[in-house]
Design an enzyme around this catalytic site. Structure first.
Site, PDB file in Angstrom:
ATOM      1  N   ASP A 138     -51.121  76.571 -12.481  1.00 36.48           N
ATOM      2  CA  ASP A 138     -52.261  76.029 -12.150  1.00 36.48           C
ATOM      3  C   ASP A 138     -53.753  76.843 -12.398  1.00 36.48           C
ATOM      4  O   ASP A 138     -54.479  76.584 -13.088  1.00 36.48           O
ATOM      5  CB  ASP A 138     -52.434  75.531 -10.810  1.00 36.48           C
ATOM      6  CG  ASP A 138     -51.307  74.544 -10.425  1.00 36.48           C
ATOM      7  OD1 ASP A 138     -50.685  74.087 -11.647  1.00 36.48           O
ATOM      8  OD2 ASP A 138     -51.085  74.273  -9.444  1.00 36.48           O
TER       9      ASP A 138
ATOM     10  N   SER B 116     -69.229  72.304   1.380  1.00 36.37           N
ATOM     11  CA  SER B 116     -68.571  71.526   0.518  1.00 36.37           C
ATOM     12  C   SER B 116     -69.363  70.336   0.572  1.00 36.37           C
ATOM     13  O   SER B 116     -69.603  69.503   1.225  1.00 36.37           O
ATOM     14  CB  SER B 116     -67.086  71.248   0.508  1.00 36.37           C
ATOM     15  OG  SER B 116     -66.908  70.259  -0.204  1.00 36.37           O
TER      16      SER B 116
ATOM     17  N   TYR C  11     -42.025  71.908  -1.302  1.00 40.78           N
ATOM     18  CA  TYR C  11     -42.327  72.613  -2.395  1.00 40.78           C
ATOM     19  C   TYR C  11     -41.734  74.030  -2.423  1.00 40.78           C
ATOM     20  O   TYR C  11     -40.818  74.514  -3.094  1.00 40.78           O
ATOM     21  CB  TYR C  11     -43.858  72.815  -2.698  1.00 40.78           C
ATOM     22  CG  TYR C  11     -44.018  73.674  -3.956  1.00 40.78           C
ATOM     23  CD1 TYR C  11     -44.265  73.011  -5.142  1.00 40.78           C
ATOM     24  CD2 TYR C  11     -44.110  75.138  -4.107  1.00 40.78           C
ATOM     25  CE1 TYR C  11     -44.699  73.928  -6.318  1.00 40.78           C
ATOM     26  CE2 TYR C  11     -44.460  75.901  -4.990  1.00 40.78           C
ATOM     27  CZ  TYR C  11     -44.686  75.281  -6.306  1.00 40.78           C
ATOM     28  OH  TYR C  11     -45.077  75.799  -7.405  1.00 40.78           O
TER      29      TYR C  11
ATOM     30  N   HIS D 239     -42.186  72.180 -12.326  1.00 38.85           N
ATOM     31  CA  HIS D 239     -41.350  72.750 -11.518  1.00 38.85           C
ATOM     32  C   HIS D 239     -40.578  74.108 -12.154  1.00 38.85           C
ATOM     33  O   HIS D 239     -39.497  74.177 -11.943  1.00 38.85           O
ATOM     34  CB  HIS D 239     -40.548  72.020 -10.517  1.00 38.85           C
ATOM     35  CG  HIS D 239     -41.319  71.309  -9.516  1.00 38.85           C
ATOM     36  ND1 HIS D 239     -41.798  71.959  -8.406  1.00 38.85           N
ATOM     37  CD2 HIS D 239     -41.835  70.035  -9.482  1.00 38.85           C
ATOM     38  CE1 HIS D 239     -42.347  70.984  -7.539  1.00 38.85           C
ATOM     39  NE2 HIS D 239     -42.607  70.034  -8.289  1.00 38.85           N
TER      40      HIS D 239
HETATM   41  C1  GLA Z   1     -47.948  72.961  -8.249  1.00 34.80           C
HETATM   42  C2  GLA Z   1     -47.964  74.356  -8.256  1.00 34.80           C
HETATM   43  C3  GLA Z   1     -47.562  74.722  -9.692  1.00 34.80           C
HETATM   44  C4  GLA Z   1     -46.378  74.276 -10.349  1.00 34.80           C
HETATM   45  C5  GLA Z   1     -46.375  72.743  -9.984  1.00 34.80           C
HETATM   46  C6  GLA Z   1     -45.246  72.040 -10.413  1.00 34.80           C
HETATM   47  O1  GLA Z   1     -49.026  72.296  -9.066  1.00 34.80           O
HETATM   48  O2  GLA Z   1     -49.208  75.046  -7.810  1.00 34.80           O
HETATM   49  O3  GLA Z   1     -47.505  76.310  -9.562  1.00 34.80           O
HETATM   50  O4  GLA Z   1     -45.158  74.727  -9.609  1.00 34.80           O
HETATM   51  O5  GLA Z   1     -46.669  72.325  -8.811  1.00 34.80           O
HETATM   52  O6  GLA Z   1     -45.112  71.891 -11.628  1.00 34.80           O
END
Ligand code: GLA
Length: 391
Positions: free
Chosen positions: A174, A70, A224, A37
């Site tokens: 990610d 899928s 989130y 985060h």
């Molecule tokens: C998810 C989001 C990332 C990051 C993480 C927490 O995976 O896609 O961008 O913020 O949470 O670190």
């Protein structure tokens, strides 16, 4: 095991046509050693792509339809390039759709596609299967249409796809890890400058063990996005006193004592997590480089505590997995990984202790929650690529 050849064959079995180009791409899932985060606070993260990936076989169609199958969930979904929108009951298929939509918005003249998807990244489990899917689709589209993108553009397009189309305001970690992964290395990424240094992972003597809580929480995107807003609120509230703070990454740990009382209590907790987590990432990189794995383990434990109590994104299942792992001899440290509220935990374990850690965690988790968590003994791997099947 998935191979380029088995992917191609499965595509032909599903869609029939082997006479026109079939683009085969794979894009890996990721772990995050530490730095949770903080990406959307322009801070530092230490993810690695892993040896589990989403594989996509793609072929152009002559109309404007997209048919996505899928094999992993055994589901076929169709949509039209002319009328793409985020549809709840399209679930996972909204990710490829989001990418195609974003490419179209960028001016790409697309035609329809048949897409075959297979994956060994646990779905919705904190190893970023959705980012991997997005990146594999973008890469496949690039191979089939007369456009090129550099790696960073792929990353940004896929992040934008998720932000604007899917509605999760995720950071860049990610997609970045999936595309830029490097075998045997974690990526020390500055999420502001996007400069990245590979850091070797000493996985001869130690393993990174991923433990899946199997908890898939609803409302995660709501929580989130709320965390992101709280971080933005902190920056705004600190502006007058700390004008240099453009994002929470700019706040020094040494200034926390002065800064936190200026914030509402919950926002202060979020800010404290982010600032200290950024410092932990830098410390973890130094410890890894110095071969001080005990030090890395202690930082993982501190990260978990902070995610649990300050950022409040853990859950009882993750806490039990992490707590049990931390108490097992030979485990140097453990923490929840990814967005939270479920998904996976990660533990740094001395190689000979891996079996004991698995047994111990399984026993305790089974006793409390009635199921055994899957373990993924992962290795750091290379990022997104096209793969070639012998024809
Ligand atoms: C998810 C989001 C990332 C990051 C993480 C927490 O995976 O896609 O961008 O913020 O949470 O670190």
């Amino acid at each position: 095991m998935l191979t380029a050849q088995s992917l191609r064959q499965a595509f032909v079995r599903t869609f029939g046509d082997q006479n026109r180009k079939i683009a085969l791409t794979r894009s890996p899932g990721r772990i995050n050693v530490i730095g949770e985060h903080v990406d959307y606070n322009e801070g530092f993260v230490l993810p690695a792509a892993v040896n589990r990936a989403v594989w996509v076989a793609a072929q152009r169609r002559l109309d404007s339809k997209v048919v996505v199958f899928s094999a992993t969930v055994d589901e076929k979904i169709e949509f039209d390039l002319k009328t793409m929108r985020n549809e709840k009951d399209h679930g996972w298929a909204n990710y490829p759709k989001a990418v195609l939509h974003t490419l179209q918005n960028r001016g790409w003249k697309l035609e329809g596609l048949n897409l075959y998807i297979e994956s060994d990244v646990p779905m919705g489990g904190g190893m970023s299967s959705s980012a991997a899917l997005e990146c594999a689709v973008a890469w496949g589209a690039m191979s089939l249409f007369p456009y090129t993108l550099d790696k960073l553009s792929v990353v940004k397009i896929c992040q934008r796809a998720e932000n604007a189309f899917v509605g999760v305001n995720c950071g860049i970690m990610d997609q970045y890890a999936s595309v830029f992964g490097k075998q045997g290395h974690a990526l020390f990424l500055d999420c502001r400058t996007l400069q990245c240094q590979p850091v070797p992972l000493p996985l001869a003597t130690h393993r990174l063990l991923v433990i899946d809580s199997m908890v898939k929480r609803k409302l995660v995107s709501g929580e989130y996005n709320k965390r992101r807003e709280q971080c933005a609120e902190a920056v705004k509230a600190l502006k007058a006193r700390f004008p240099q703070v453009k994002a929470l990454r700019d706040l020094e740990e040494a200034d926390l004592a002065k800064a936190l009382p200026l914030l509402p209590p919950v926002v202060a907790k979020r800010a404290e997590h982010v600032v200290r987590e950024c410092a932990r990432v830098k410390a973890a990189v130094a410890a890894l480089r110095a071969g001080n794995l005990k030090g890395v383990g202690a930082l993982l434990n501190a990260s978990h505590e902070s995610l649990k109590t300050l950022y409040e994104v853990s859950c009882p299942e993750l806490d039990l997995l992490v707590g049990t792992a931390q108490r097992t001899p030979g485990v140097l440290g453990a923490r929840m990984m990814g967005g939270g509220f479920g998904g996976c935990a990660i533990a740094l374990v001395e190689t000979p202790a891996v079996d004991l850690a698995k047994r111990e965690v399984s026993r305790v988790y089974q006793h409390r929650f009635g199921t055994t968590p899957p373990f993924h003994d992962v290795e750091a791997a290379d990022g997104t690529s096209e793969v070639v099947a012998p024809s």
